[in-house]
Each structure stands twice: as structure tokens, then as C-alpha cells.
Design a protein around this motif. Structure first.
Motif, PDB file in Angstrom:
ATOM      1  N   GLY A 148       9.935   9.270  -5.837  1.00  0.00           N
ATOM      2  CA  GLY A 148      10.268   8.527  -7.052  1.00  0.00           C
ATOM      3  C   GLY A 148      11.420   9.120  -7.836  1.00  0.00           C
ATOM      4  N   LEU A 206       6.586   6.286  -4.371  1.00  0.00           N
ATOM      5  CA  LEU A 206       6.949   6.663  -5.737  1.00  0.00           C
ATOM      6  C   LEU A 206       6.520   8.095  -6.055  1.00  0.00           C
ATOM      7  CD1 LEU A 206       6.105   3.379  -7.681  1.00  0.00           C
ATOM      8  CD2 LEU A 206       8.364   4.246  -7.023  1.00  0.00           C
ATOM      9  N   ALA A 207       5.361   8.479  -5.555  1.00  0.00           N
ATOM     10  CA  ALA A 207       4.876   9.838  -5.805  1.00  0.00           C
ATOM     11  C   ALA A 207       5.716  10.879  -5.074  1.00  0.00           C
ATOM     12  CB  ALA A 207       3.408   9.952  -5.378  1.00  0.00           C
ATOM     13  N   LYS A 208       6.157  10.537  -3.862  1.00  0.00           N
ATOM     14  CA  LYS A 208       6.885  11.494  -3.035  1.00  0.00           C
ATOM     15  C   LYS A 208       8.382  11.500  -3.317  1.00  0.00           C
ATOM     16  CE  LYS A 208       7.172  14.339   0.513  1.00  0.00           C
ATOM     17  NZ  LYS A 208       6.614  15.696   0.481  1.00  0.00           N
ATOM     18  N   LEU A 229       0.819  -1.213   0.000  1.00  0.00           N
ATOM     19  CA  LEU A 229       0.000   0.000   0.000  1.00  0.00           C
ATOM     20  C   LEU A 229       0.856   1.269   0.000  1.00  0.00           C
ATOM     21  CD1 LEU A 229      -2.773  -0.995   2.581  1.00  0.00           C
ATOM     22  CD2 LEU A 229      -3.096  -0.609   0.138  1.00  0.00           C
ATOM     23  N   SER A 230       2.056   1.188   0.559  1.00  0.00           N
ATOM     24  CA  SER A 230       2.910   2.378   0.659  1.00  0.00           C
ATOM     25  C   SER A 230       3.687   2.670  -0.622  1.00  0.00           C
ATOM     26  CB  SER A 230       3.894   2.214   1.824  1.00  0.00           C
ATOM     27  OG  SER A 230       4.834   1.190   1.557  1.00  0.00           O
ATOM     28  N   ILE A 231       3.800   1.689  -1.524  1.00  0.00           N
ATOM     29  CA  ILE A 231       4.614   1.866  -2.735  1.00  0.00           C
ATOM     30  C   ILE A 231       4.147   3.054  -3.586  1.00  0.00           C
ATOM     31  CG2 ILE A 231       5.211   0.827  -4.961  1.00  0.00           C
ATOM     32  CD1 ILE A 231       5.493  -1.844  -3.549  1.00  0.00           C
ATOM     33  N   PRO A 232       2.840   3.192  -3.904  1.00  0.00           N
ATOM     34  CA  PRO A 232       2.424   4.348  -4.720  1.00  0.00           C
ATOM     35  C   PRO A 232       2.777   5.681  -4.063  1.00  0.00           C
ATOM     36  CG  PRO A 232       0.674   2.713  -4.598  1.00  0.00           C
ATOM     37  CD  PRO A 232       1.711   2.294  -3.611  1.00  0.00           C
ATOM     38  N   PHE A 233       2.613   5.766  -2.740  1.00  0.00           N
ATOM     39  CA  PHE A 233       2.917   7.009  -2.030  1.00  0.00           C
ATOM     40  C   PHE A 233       4.415   7.313  -2.095  1.00  0.00           C
ATOM     41  CE2 PHE A 233       4.012   9.273   1.908  1.00  0.00           C
ATOM     42  CZ  PHE A 233       3.231  10.408   1.733  1.00  0.00           C
TER      43      PHE A 233
END
Length: 249
Positions: free
Chosen positions: A148, A144-146, A138-142
Motif C-alpha cells: 500500500g 494494500l497491507a503489503k 479477496l487479494s485487495i486487502p493483502f
């Protein structure tokens, strides 16, 4: 071997989300301000847990235990007060971390009480392992967005700096072990008691860091540590003394 159903996974998602949120917000808090200031704010976690348990999850906390919380929190504040470095972003992040941690504790306890879950998963350790994996995903998208844009720089540092690799591995192992033991504690107690024990840990962290780094242990730090540990002990046994009197009356 755990035999997890899709329904079990769905029920674990709130715990996993709060696990990822609490850890992420804690990291942001410690990076935005001093470690001591972060410890002070996060010391109020038992208060968050007590409010949620009392008013949201309908698991009342005795008045005697409510009165013990300021002693525990105050002890950590005293132990850290000489190193206070105020930062609004650190304050907000630590409060968000407290909220996530309080919800996680209560949701984790509710998950443990789910009928048939223990038989399918096998142990509390397996439950924590699965929720940790879900929290990571669940933390991977956050992440990458912050961060990446810095992924390439990080990978290069990971390859070329041995200290980074060893410290990351040690940090991961200790963090996982601590949280698994914390989950086992929750199974035998409740969300508020776990948060109180977690706050006592902060006193040990403050003193331990001082010893490892060779910092001085001044009177306020020792006094605050003593008060915090005494508050945790009092919280653990207070109902044994107060309830019999109430029943006798």
C-alpha cells in the motif's frame, strides 16, 4: 447471462481464495529467486495434486500414473539445472503456491460437479470469470497491507512509463486466457492431469524464453525438455496400456 445465487458465490470462495493465493505466492517466488529455480519447485505441483486427490478428495490416481510423475518433474529439473539459483524464500513461496494450486484444482473440479451450477452460470468460462473477480477482491486487502505504501509511486510510473502499461495489459490478457483454458482442461480431465499439463507448460516456458531472449539451448535444456514432454505423453496414455493387462490377469 449468468444467474448466480449467494449460495453459489459462497461455494466459489474457496476456489477464488486459492486462485489468488497461488498467483500471489508464485509472484513472490519468482521475485525472490531466479525464474528457473521457481519453475523447478513449481514443477512438483502434480505431486501435490496427486496426494490431495488420493488422500483428501478420495479420487485415486493409478500406480502407473504415480510412476510417471517423477519423469515429468525430473525433465523440468534437468531443463533448468544449469540456471539454478537457490533461495529459501523462493522455495517456500513456490511450495505454498503448489499447495494453493493443488487445492484450487480439486475444489474447482468439485464446483463443476455441483448440481444445477452449470445451468445457472452457463459455461466454464463464466465460472472462471466469476472466481477470478472474487479472487481479485479477496487479494485487495493483502496487496494494500503489503504494498500500500508504494501505491502512489506505482500510479505515477503507470502514467509516465508506456512500457509498464502495455506490458501489464499484455500480461493480464495472456494470464487470463491461459487460466481460462486451464479451467476448461480441468472440466474434461481431473486436477492431477491439469497439473501435469501445467508442468509441461513450464518446459515450453523455459525453451520459449531461451529462444525469445536469444539464450543458448544447451544439451541439458533440450534433454530435460524432451524428457518432460515425453513424461506428460506417457502420463496421458499409460492407463490405456496398463489397465487391460491388469484386467486380463
Amino acid at each position: 447471462k449468468p444467474k448466480v445465487t449467494m449460495d453459489d458465490i459462497i461455494k466459489m470462495l474457496p476456489v477464488a481464495f486459492c486462485y489468488a493465493g497461488a498467483h500471489s505466492a508464485s509472484v513472490f517466488s519468482f521475485s525472490a529467486g531466479s525464474v528457473s529455480f521457481g519453475q523447478i519447485v513449481k514443477a512438483s505441483e502434480p505431486a501435490f495434486a496427486a496426494v490431495l486427490s488420493q488422500f483428501v478428495y478420495n479420487k485415486p490416481v493409478s500406480k502407473a500414473k504415480w510412476l510417471c510423475l517423477p519423469i515429468v518433474i525430473g525433465g523440468v529439473i534437468l531443463a533448468s539445472v544449469n540456471e539454478l539459483d537457490f533461495a529459501v524464500s523462493a522455495l517456500v513461496s513456490a511450495c505454498i503456491a503448489n499447495m494453493f494450486a493443488a487445492v484450487r484444482g480439486n475444489e474447482n473440479k468439485k464446483l463443476m460437479e455441483t448440481e444445477g451450477l452449470k445451468d445457472r452460470i452457463g459455461s466454464v468460462g463464466n465460472q472462471f470469470c466469476i472466481t477470478s473477480i472474487l479472487g481479485f477482491l479477496l487479494s485487495i486487502p493483502f496487496v494494500l497491507a503489503k504494498e500500500g505504501g508504494k501505491l502512489g509511486e506505482f500510479m505515477e510510473a503507470f502514467k509516465t512509463v508506456p512500457a509498464l502499461r502495455s506490458n501489464m495489459l499484455a500480461s493480464a490478457l495472456f494470464f487470463y486466457g491461459y487460466n481460462e483454458l486451464s479451467t476448461m482442461t480441468l472440466k474434461k480431465t481431473n486436477a492431477v492431469t491439469q497439473s501435469v499439463a501445467n508442468t509441461a507448460k513450464r518446459v515450453i516456458v523455459i525453451v520459449g524464453v531461451a529462444l525469445v531472449l536469444g539464450e543458448s539451448l544447451d544439451f541439458m535444456k533440450l534433454l530435460g525438455s524432451g524428457i518432460g514432454i515425453f513424461g506428460v505423453l506417457l502420463y496421458s496414455i499409460i492407463d490405456n496400456f496398463v489397465k487391460p493387462k491388469a484386467e486380463a490377469a
